[in-house]
Write a protein that holds these residues in place. Structure first.
Motif, PDB file in Angstrom:
ATOM      1  N   ARG A   9      -1.337  17.053 -24.852  1.00 38.00           N
ATOM      2  CA  ARG A   9       0.081  16.665 -24.881  1.00 38.00           C
ATOM      3  C   ARG A   9       0.863  17.361 -23.775  1.00 38.00           C
ATOM      4  N   ALA A  10       0.535  18.631 -23.506  1.00 37.11           N
ATOM      5  CA  ALA A  10       1.209  19.344 -22.419  1.00 37.11           C
ATOM      6  C   ALA A  10       0.877  18.723 -21.064  1.00 37.11           C
ATOM      7  N   LYS A  11      -0.374  18.315 -20.881  1.00 38.31           N
ATOM      8  CA  LYS A  11      -0.773  17.663 -19.631  1.00 38.31           C
ATOM      9  C   LYS A  11      -0.042  16.337 -19.444  1.00 38.31           C
ATOM     10  N   ALA A  12       0.062  15.545 -20.515  1.00 41.97           N
ATOM     11  CA  ALA A  12       0.778  14.273 -20.427  1.00 41.97           C
ATOM     12  C   ALA A  12       2.252  14.496 -20.122  1.00 41.97           C
ATOM     13  N   LEU A  13       2.836  15.542 -20.701  1.00 35.67           N
ATOM     14  CA  LEU A  13       4.246  15.838 -20.444  1.00 35.67           C
ATOM     15  C   LEU A  13       4.454  16.257 -18.997  1.00 35.67           C
ATOM     16  N   ARG A  14       3.533  17.070 -18.450  1.00 36.51           N
ATOM     17  CA  ARG A  14       3.656  17.464 -17.043  1.00 36.51           C
ATOM     18  C   ARG A  14       3.573  16.252 -16.123  1.00 36.51           C
ATOM     19  N   GLN A  15       2.660  15.329 -16.405  1.00 36.38           N
ATOM     20  CA  GLN A  15       2.547  14.122 -15.587  1.00 36.38           C
ATOM     21  C   GLN A  15       3.825  13.291 -15.662  1.00 36.38           C
ATOM     22  N   LEU A  16       4.408  13.206 -16.853  1.00 36.20           N
ATOM     23  CA  LEU A  16       5.640  12.441 -17.002  1.00 36.20           C
ATOM     24  C   LEU A  16       6.786  13.076 -16.234  1.00 36.20           C
ATOM     25  N   HIS A  74       9.437  12.342  -8.867  1.00 39.24           N
ATOM     26  CA  HIS A  74       9.223  11.407  -7.763  1.00 39.24           C
ATOM     27  C   HIS A  74      10.257  10.286  -7.796  1.00 39.24           C
ATOM     28  N   ARG A  75      10.572   9.820  -9.003  1.00 40.25           N
ATOM     29  CA  ARG A  75      11.574   8.756  -9.108  1.00 40.25           C
ATOM     30  C   ARG A  75      12.945   9.250  -8.660  1.00 40.25           C
ATOM     31  N   ASP A  76      13.293  10.495  -9.031  1.00 39.83           N
ATOM     32  CA  ASP A  76      14.576  11.044  -8.601  1.00 39.83           C
ATOM     33  C   ASP A  76      14.621  11.181  -7.091  1.00 39.83           C
ATOM     34  N   ASP A  77      13.477  11.606  -6.491  1.00 46.51           N
ATOM     35  CA  ASP A  77      13.442  11.730  -5.027  1.00 46.51           C
ATOM     36  C   ASP A  77      13.610  10.365  -4.368  1.00 46.51           C
ATOM     37  N   ASP A  78      12.938   9.347  -4.907  1.00 47.40           N
ATOM     38  CA  ASP A  78      13.060   8.005  -4.336  1.00 47.40           C
ATOM     39  C   ASP A  78      14.490   7.486  -4.468  1.00 47.40           C
ATOM     40  N   ARG A  79      15.125   7.776  -5.623  1.00 47.04           N
ATOM     41  CA  ARG A  79      16.493   7.299  -5.797  1.00 47.04           C
ATOM     42  C   ARG A  79      17.443   8.007  -4.837  1.00 47.04           C
ATOM     43  N   ASP A  80      17.224   9.326  -4.624  1.00 49.87           N
ATOM     44  CA  ASP A  80      18.059  10.054  -3.677  1.00 49.87           C
ATOM     45  C   ASP A  80      17.879   9.514  -2.267  1.00 49.87           C
ATOM     46  N   ASP A  81      16.626   9.193  -1.889  1.00 51.48           N
ATOM     47  CA  ASP A  81      16.389   8.611  -0.568  1.00 51.48           C
ATOM     48  C   ASP A  81      17.095   7.273  -0.446  1.00 51.48           C
ATOM     49  N   GLY A  82      17.066   6.471  -1.498  1.00 51.71           N
ATOM     50  CA  GLY A  82      17.746   5.179  -1.455  1.00 51.71           C
ATOM     51  C   GLY A  82      19.241   5.319  -1.324  1.00 51.71           C
ATOM     52  N   GLN A  83      19.816   6.337  -1.966  1.00 53.47           N
ATOM     53  CA  GLN A  83      21.258   6.533  -1.844  1.00 53.47           C
ATOM     54  C   GLN A  83      21.635   6.984  -0.450  1.00 53.47           C
ATOM     55  N   LEU A  84      20.762   7.763   0.201  1.00 57.12           N
ATOM     56  CA  LEU A  84      21.045   8.182   1.570  1.00 57.12           C
ATOM     57  C   LEU A  84      20.948   7.016   2.535  1.00 57.12           C
TER      58      LEU A  84
END
Length: 287
Positions: free
Chosen positions: A233-240, A246-256
């Motif tokens: 469960r800890a491994k699955a949480l880390r992956q999530l 990564h999604r936050d980074d992609d969204r920040d790149d899109g806003q820039l």
């Protein structure tokens, strides 16, 4: 002149369409984030309520067990042999420490050979099976005692297991003032005198209920299985969490990339499927 005007209008339309797509992507990201936060909050509230209920029920069950045991020991019609048996039969309370090396060895044993157990079913019967792990170490499955494939080939991911519950632990689904232990399957299939020999993997839609030969083997296997589930469960949480980063980074790149201000006048309604209440294909993600 007409061609130039038409080209200018087409260019304006293309610019408006591009801005509309940018706005739609931003709205989709905002909705997805809001749904994820709401789902996380609901999951945290459910876990807190479940932990509080289990703690309260565990205390009440221990007190009830002590009162019942004391009443039985003080009964006038109890013979010395039965009193001695009750005194010897105590709830296991000795802690078991599991090292990383022991856990790796236990996982390797489940992958290579499996654990010889009695599998209890909802029909009230118990059959001999071997509980094994897939080569990846992520999923449980059954095989026959001789190693051949069982009729049920379903895989049970460790990361989706909600709890590993001993047969003597209180069932949090107990209703009213009546406290019961284990699971419905164990209460139907197993005799009460064997409560120290069994434990269960609790999933959302079913349970995996197993019984081992001795209390000592059960205690050690229970601790190992709890550690395996916690690790998965800890491994699955880390992956999530990594996916969210990564999604936050992609969204920040899109806003820039699309930082231009919105148009002064909104484009036609057809360019805003979000504003018309369209149903999103994305589903909220829960831990």
């Amino acid at each position: 002149d007409r061609c130039a005007a038409a080209e200018a209008r087409a260019e304006a339309w293309r610019a408006a369409t591009s801005k509309s797509k940018q706005r739609e992507a931003q709205l989709l990201a905002m909705v997805d984030e809001a749904r994820r936060e709401a789902s996380d909050a609901h999951d945290r509230r459910r876990r807190a309520a479940s932990a509080a209920a289990v703690s309260q029920n565990g205390t009440e069950a221990a007190n009830a067990y002590s009162r019942l045991r004391q009443q039985m020991l003080n009964a006038n019609n109890m013979n010395p042999q039965l009193r001695k048996k009750i005194l010897e039969k105590r709830r296991p309370n000795k802690s078991v420490t599991v090292t990383q090396r022991q856990l790796r060895d236990f996982r390797a044993m489940l992958v290579a050979d499996g654990l010889h157990v009695l599998k209890h079913s909802t029909s009230g019967k118990a059959v001999k099976r071997r509980l094994r792990l897939t080569d990846s170490g992520n999923d449980l499955y059954w095989v026959m005692p001789d190693g051949h494939a069982a009729k049920n080939t379903q895989l049970f991911p460790l990361a989706e297991c909600l709890e590993v519950r001993a047969a003597h632990d209180v069932d949090p689904d107990s209703k009213g003032n009546k406290l019961v232990c284990g699971t419905k399957t164990l209460r139907r299939s197993m005799e009460a005198k064997n409560w120290a020999l069994a434990f269960s993997f609790i999933y959302t839609s079913r349970t995996i209920d197993i019984q081992l030969p001795t209390p000592e083997e059960t205690k050690v296997a229970l601790r190992y299985c709890k550690a395996l589930v916690q690790e998965a469960r800890a491994k699955a949480l880390r992956q999530l969490l990594q996916q969210d980063d990564h999604r936050d980074d992609d969204r920040d790149d899109g806003q820039l990339l699309f930082s231009s201000p919105p148009p002064s006048s909104p484009p036609p309604d057809s360019a805003f499927p979000v504003a018309n209440g369209a149903t999103f294909a994305r589903s909220p993600r829960a831990f």
